[in-house]
Design an enzyme around this catalytic site. Structure first.
Site, PDB file in Angstrom:
ATOM      1  N   LEU A 209       0.863  -1.195   0.000  1.00  0.00           N
ATOM      2  CA  LEU A 209       0.000   0.000   0.000  1.00  0.00           C
ATOM      3  C   LEU A 209       0.887   1.229   0.000  1.00  0.00           C
ATOM      4  O   LEU A 209       1.762   1.334   0.855  1.00  0.00           O
ATOM      5  CB  LEU A 209      -0.788   0.064   1.312  1.00  0.00           C
ATOM      6  CG  LEU A 209      -2.033  -0.765   1.489  1.00  0.00           C
ATOM      7  CD1 LEU A 209      -2.513  -0.599   2.928  1.00  0.00           C
ATOM      8  CD2 LEU A 209      -3.124  -0.310   0.525  1.00  0.00           C
ATOM      9  N   HIS A 210       0.667   2.136  -0.913  1.00  0.00           N
ATOM     10  CA  HIS A 210       1.414   3.397  -0.813  1.00  0.00           C
ATOM     11  C   HIS A 210       0.719   4.573  -1.468  1.00  0.00           C
ATOM     12  O   HIS A 210       1.188   5.697  -1.362  1.00  0.00           O
ATOM     13  CB  HIS A 210       2.813   3.248  -1.411  1.00  0.00           C
ATOM     14  CG  HIS A 210       2.810   3.203  -2.905  1.00  0.00           C
ATOM     15  ND1 HIS A 210       2.424   2.095  -3.607  1.00  0.00           N
ATOM     16  CD2 HIS A 210       3.105   4.142  -3.838  1.00  0.00           C
ATOM     17  CE1 HIS A 210       2.497   2.338  -4.893  1.00  0.00           C
ATOM     18  NE2 HIS A 210       2.897   3.573  -5.079  1.00  0.00           N
TER      19      HIS A 210
END
Ligand code: UD1
Length: 366
Positions: A209-210
């Site tokens: 996740l980013h």
């Protein structure tokens, strides 16, 4: 054959760029009359985010490091432009090659276009039709200005044609990331990561996740991690965490959701491939991982409302599940029950770099 020497200048900046440039530099190596230069903008600078990738993928050490680092979009883009213009004036390349959709891609393209240096864009034509994503802006600007548009899938050609790009500039070449994936797959064993994660092949989930729209918004991030906590109670979840995401976990006090999750720092390319290629499922907001999971035949849940890579849904293993807890869990249960498509899109065959090299040679030498 006595050809005039042509200089091809490749630009990398952020993590997902390295695996796209490496096979192309390799394919152009030894082509008579081509001199290659590698410029690293330094958008990613941590050892694990950048330098390790350069070494592992056998890229040459960059000829130029622009060391732009992290900053706001305008500052980061501006710094790449200012420093890259100087490099172009000194090196006078005959062609600039950019890849993907990061800020460095767009910045280098703008500079080259204004200096009348032709630009080839690898991974052209992808569109999420969501301008909330900074990458979408980068894609639109880059494709508008590039002279050679190298697409990974037919949807890329369709998008570009609809935007009025002349057909002769567009070349369907396939997905170059898959060249790198196939090349390194034999090295990808779980032993490599046994000192950092406790997993059994085929049993665990990998999470990445980013995206700012996911991790910078507390309610969205909490909704995602709530689903992850439920999954982690059932099977191991490994989460190599991006520095941006790490900072947000701390800032919003979300550590509780990760108590059963195996969190690691960013991993090198082969270590990460070791994890993904033996996983039961991946959950991600990354573009590259949607493609890699499709190439590996492993189910992927995309934690976004859209994708610029629709072929991974129509001809691959990807499902778009959004960011709400309930939808993520429903998608997870369906994926764990369902048969996984083992189809792979055409031209995702490990030979894309050769096709691109042929296009570039024709362009440079006629
Ligand atoms: C960038 C790309 C994104 C790509 C991602 C892959 C843009 C707009 N975004 O996002 O498309 O999917 O790379 O990783 O170009 N940081 C570090 N060390 C680093 C780099 C970044 O700690 O080496 C931290 C900094 O706090 C920084 C933040 O991560 O502010 C964000 O970095 P940035 O380069 O702005 O974008 P990414 O989120 O990595």
């Amino acid at each position: 054959m006595n050809r005039p020497q042509k200089t091809v200048l490749h630009v990398v900046g952020a993590r997902p760029n390295y695996m796209k440039i490496a096979p192309l530099m390799d394919a152009l190596n030894g082509v008579p009359g081509i001199r290659q230069i590698l410029v690293n903008t330094g958008q990613h600078y941590d050892e694990a985010m950048a330098k390790g990738f350069i070494r592992e993928l056998s890229l040459p050490m960059p000829d130029r490091d622009l060391e732009v680092g992290s900053a706001s979009h305008a500052v980061q883009t501006g710094n790449v432009m200012i420093r890259f213009e100087q490099v172009c004036l000194e090196e006078r390349p005959d062609l600039v090659v950019v890849v993907g959709d990061v800020n460095s891609t767009m910045a280098a393209t703008l500079v080259a276009a204004k200096l009348l240096i032709p630009v080839a864009h690898v991974e052209a034509g992808l569109r999420s039709f969501d301008r909330m994503m900074p990458e979408e802006i980068n894609r639109i600007v880059t494709d508008r200005l590039a002279d050679i548009l190298l697409t990974p899938s037919p949807d890329g050609n369709e998008n570009l044609l609809k935007e009025g790009v002349p057909a002769e500039r567009i070349h369907l070449v396939g997905n170059i990331m898959i060249d790198t994936l196939f090349r390194h797959l034999p090295l990808a064993t779980l032993d490599r990561v046994a000192d950092r994660v406790r997993v059994t092949g085929g049993q665990y989930a990998v999470l990445t996740l980013h995206r700012p729209s996911n991790v910078d918004v507390p309610d969205t991030f909490r909704g995602i991690l709530s689903a992850i906590a439920t999954i982690a109670a059932e099977r191991p979840v490994v989460f190599p965490v991006h520095p941006r995401t790490q900072a947000c976990v701390k800032e919003f006090g979300l550590e509780e959701f990760l108590k059963d999750v195996q969190v690691t720092g960013p991993l090198g390319y082969i270590d990460f491939l070791s994890l993904t290629s033996h996983a039961a499922i991946m959950l991600t907001d990354s573009g590259g991982l949607q493609e890699e999971s499709t190439a590996l035949g492993i189910p992927c849940l995309t934690l976004r409302e859209n994708t610029e890579r629709p072929i991974t849904v129509t001809q691959g293993t990807n499902t778009i599940v959004g960011t709400e807890t309930g939808r993520i869990l429903a998608g997870y249960r369906a994926a764990m029950r369902g048969d996984v498509s083992k189809a792979r899109p055409d031209l995702w065959d490990g030979q894309t770099a050769k096709r691109i090299a042929a296009v570039l040679q024709r362009y440079l030498f006629g």
